[in-house]
Design an enzyme around this catalytic site. Structure first.
Site, PDB file in Angstrom:
ATOM      1  CG  ASN A  89       6.140   1.415  -6.240  1.00 22.97           C
ATOM      2  OD1 ASN A  89       5.191   1.306  -5.465  1.00 22.97           O
ATOM      3  ND2 ASN A  89       6.305   2.485  -7.000  1.00 22.97           N
ATOM      4  CG  LEU A  99      12.910  -1.574   2.032  1.00 23.16           C
ATOM      5  CD1 LEU A  99      13.083  -2.993   1.551  1.00 23.16           C
ATOM      6  CD2 LEU A  99      12.609  -1.535   3.530  1.00 23.16           C
ATOM      7  N   GLY A 136       1.567  10.678  -3.237  1.00 22.55           N
ATOM      8  CA  GLY A 136       2.407   9.701  -2.541  1.00 22.55           C
ATOM      9  C   GLY A 136       3.401  10.382  -1.608  1.00 22.55           C
ATOM     10  CG  ASP A 174       7.061   8.206  -3.320  1.00 23.39           C
ATOM     11  OD1 ASP A 174       5.906   8.688  -3.222  1.00 23.39           O
ATOM     12  OD2 ASP A 174       7.365   7.364  -4.197  1.00 23.39           O
ATOM     13  CB  SER A 217       8.997   1.695 -10.498  1.00 16.04           C
ATOM     14  OG  SER A 217       8.471   2.360  -9.378  1.00 16.04           O
TER      15      SER A 217
END
Lengths: 208, 208
Positions: free
Chosen positions: A8, A11, A75, A77, A97
């Site tokens: 979010n 990178l 997600g 990830d 996050s």
């Protein structure tokens, strides 16, 4: 070969065991790392575009990620971190996050939970009232009852996360990753910190 | 006599057992309630100014509120809710934009904790990622592991609040007030909902 996990806010890169992070606006300064083959996963379309502008040949690994799960909208990830267990059973906690909690048993994903990350707690408190726009004391002693605002906020954020994680983890092994993963792992006798969980999942997908 | 509890988002009024809320910008439509004597407490200077413009004679009760406590910076609304116990021992939970938890024993305040309110959880998740900008399912079954995003977020918010409250409450009696107080009281066999806790504390201060 370079791996890139687009989150979010940052990178995250992996190249021959070396890892580093960069903000989307600073991507150009990392151009040399993008010369060879690049594989990425992303939860942030804006940052993905920034990567693809500099490195049009980068390959999205998401379509190749296979995780057995009934969860709708997991997600990529989280999928990668779960695959990073390489078949081991346990709980995967990615504390960034958001703090995501995913339950893995014999290579199967059983479900998961999302908590705010500590910075998101901070933001939530700040949004409620200027009086709560103060740092959270995450070093607060959760065995005592707070008698000051920074402690009361720190206790609220830390204890609510810890109790939820402990409730979900039980006697299982728990694998922490993400920016606050090392900090949280300290509270768990059965906790293991592995900063490479997501990249290990990407490597496993590539058969690397 | 009219009592007014000025919170972060709304002004709450009490007049002869009747209660109502209004947003600061709608205060003018409630002018008739402000004809007699008005006593207020406030955690929101902007809304206080709005009240004082319409009712310059309104009296701030905060300087008269006396609670024995070592807590630094305890909000006057929390002081009032604690005084609203009228000497009873127990835990006071005011579940509004924040969820405040305060421990009272024989009229003495022992300390307290602050959690985000459910709307603040929603805001925190939304701030993390557009993918998390969905309603929280607070009717989620916290006995099962979620397999969808709205459930994963609802579980994270609800379970983290419930476990923290249960940890703090233990075997004590717990008095809920605030917008989400009734909802939360349902999860506690030793839970009592009292929407008038803050006003009772203000009335006790006035000897009314």
């Amino acid at each position: 070969m370079t791996l890139c996990d687009i989150g979010n806010t940052h990178l995250h890169f992996y190249q021959e065991g070396r890892v580093w992070a960069c903000a989307p606006q600073n991507l150009a300064t990392h151009q040399e790392a993008l010369q060879g083959e690049v594989f990425y996963i992303s939860v942030n379309p804006h940052a993905t575009n920034a990567l693809l502008e500099l490195c049009p040949s980068a390959t999205n690994l998401a379509p190749k990620m296979q995780l057995q799960s009934k969860y709708e909208g997991l997600g990529v990830d989280r999928v990668a971190a779960c695959l990073g267990l390489l078949g081991k059973s346990g709980v995967v906690v990615d504390a960034g996050s958001a703090i995501t909690v995913d339950m893995m048993e014999n290579g199967v994903h059983l479900g998961g939970v999302i908590l705010p990350g500590f910075e998101a707690y901070r933001h939530a408190f700040k949004h409620i009232s200027p009086a709560l726009d103060v740092p959270l004391n995450l070093r607060v002693n959760v065995e005592a009852l707070p008698n000051a605002t920074t402690d009361a906020l720190g206790y609220g954020a830390l204890q609510s996360v810890l109790l939820t994680l402990k409730h979900l983890v039980g006697e299982r092994k728990v694998y922490f990753t993400g920016g606050d993963g090392k900090f949280l792992a300290n509270f768990f006798s059965n906790g293991i910190y592995d900063g490479l969980l997501v990249f290990n999942g990407m490597r496993a997908t590539l058969g690397a």
